[in-house]
Enzyme design. Structure first.
Site, PDB file in Angstrom:
ATOM      1  N   GLY A 191      -8.930  -6.692  -0.396  1.00 12.35           N
ATOM      2  CA  GLY A 191      -9.826  -5.578  -0.143  1.00 12.35           C
ATOM      3  C   GLY A 191     -10.034  -4.764  -1.406  1.00 12.35           C
ATOM      4  CG  HIS A 233      -1.890   1.153   1.182  1.00  9.97           C
ATOM      5  ND1 HIS A 233      -1.545   2.408   1.638  1.00  9.97           N
ATOM      6  CD2 HIS A 233      -3.161   1.250   0.732  1.00  9.97           C
ATOM      7  CE1 HIS A 233      -2.576   3.229   1.478  1.00  9.97           C
ATOM      8  NE2 HIS A 233      -3.568   2.545   0.921  1.00  9.97           N
ATOM      9  CG  HIS A 264      -6.283  -0.150  -1.970  1.00  6.02           C
ATOM     10  ND1 HIS A 264      -6.635   1.013  -2.621  1.00  6.02           N
ATOM     11  CD2 HIS A 264      -6.077   0.202  -0.673  1.00  6.02           C
ATOM     12  CE1 HIS A 264      -6.642   2.019  -1.771  1.00  6.02           C
ATOM     13  NE2 HIS A 264      -6.308   1.546  -0.578  1.00  6.02           N
ATOM     14  CG  LEU A 301      -2.773  -8.796   6.770  1.00  8.59           C
ATOM     15  CD1 LEU A 301      -3.320  -8.351   8.123  1.00  8.59           C
ATOM     16  CD2 LEU A 301      -1.887 -10.018   6.922  1.00  8.59           C
ATOM     17  CB  ALA A 302      -7.762 -10.007   3.237  1.00 10.01           C
TER      18      ALA A 302
END
Length: 126
Positions: A76, A12, A78, A73-74
């Site tokens: 989402g 990110h 983005h 982590l997952a």
């Protein structure tokens, strides 16, 4: 003829430079393992290089196949919206590149197990 490959660890990004330290360590570890001809970092925002910049640079260096590993982590927003659009744009700029997208690193069973092991280890330290 051997196909030159690359790995891009995609995160990110953050305003604090130290935020990228774990990704830098992962990149350095991959480089020492010779996991690919080139291993680079890229960020969605706040940090450089951006994903388009990293992909353009790897294409310039003659890399033919790139695996983009989302260091999230997952899956989402983005990863569901922004990342596919960035990859589509890169594929349009570099049609010769084979750009592949891995699932988010946090969804890998080995990573989930490592997180659980870490939590259990911390709990035992009390």
């Amino acid at each position: 003829m051997t196909v030159r490959s690359g790995i891009v660890l995609f995160g990110h990004g953050a305003r604090a430079p130290e935020w990228a330290a774990p990704m830098e360590r992962a990149r350095d570890r991959l480089r020492s393992q010779a996991a690919a001809d080139e291993v680079e970092l890229a960020f969605l925002e706040f940090m450089a290089p951006t994903l388009p910049e990293a992909l353009d640079e790897l294409a310039q260096r003659g890399i033919a196949r790139i695996e983009v590993i989302p260091m999230f982590l997952a899956q989402g927003g983005h990863l569901k919206r922004d990342l596919p659009a960035l990859l589509d744009e890169a594929r349009a700029r570099h049609p010769q590149l084979d750009i592949r997208l891995a699932p988010a690193v946090g969804e890998a069973e080995s990573v989930i197990a490592a997180m659980a092991d870490y939590a259990a280890e911390r709990a035992r330290m009390r």
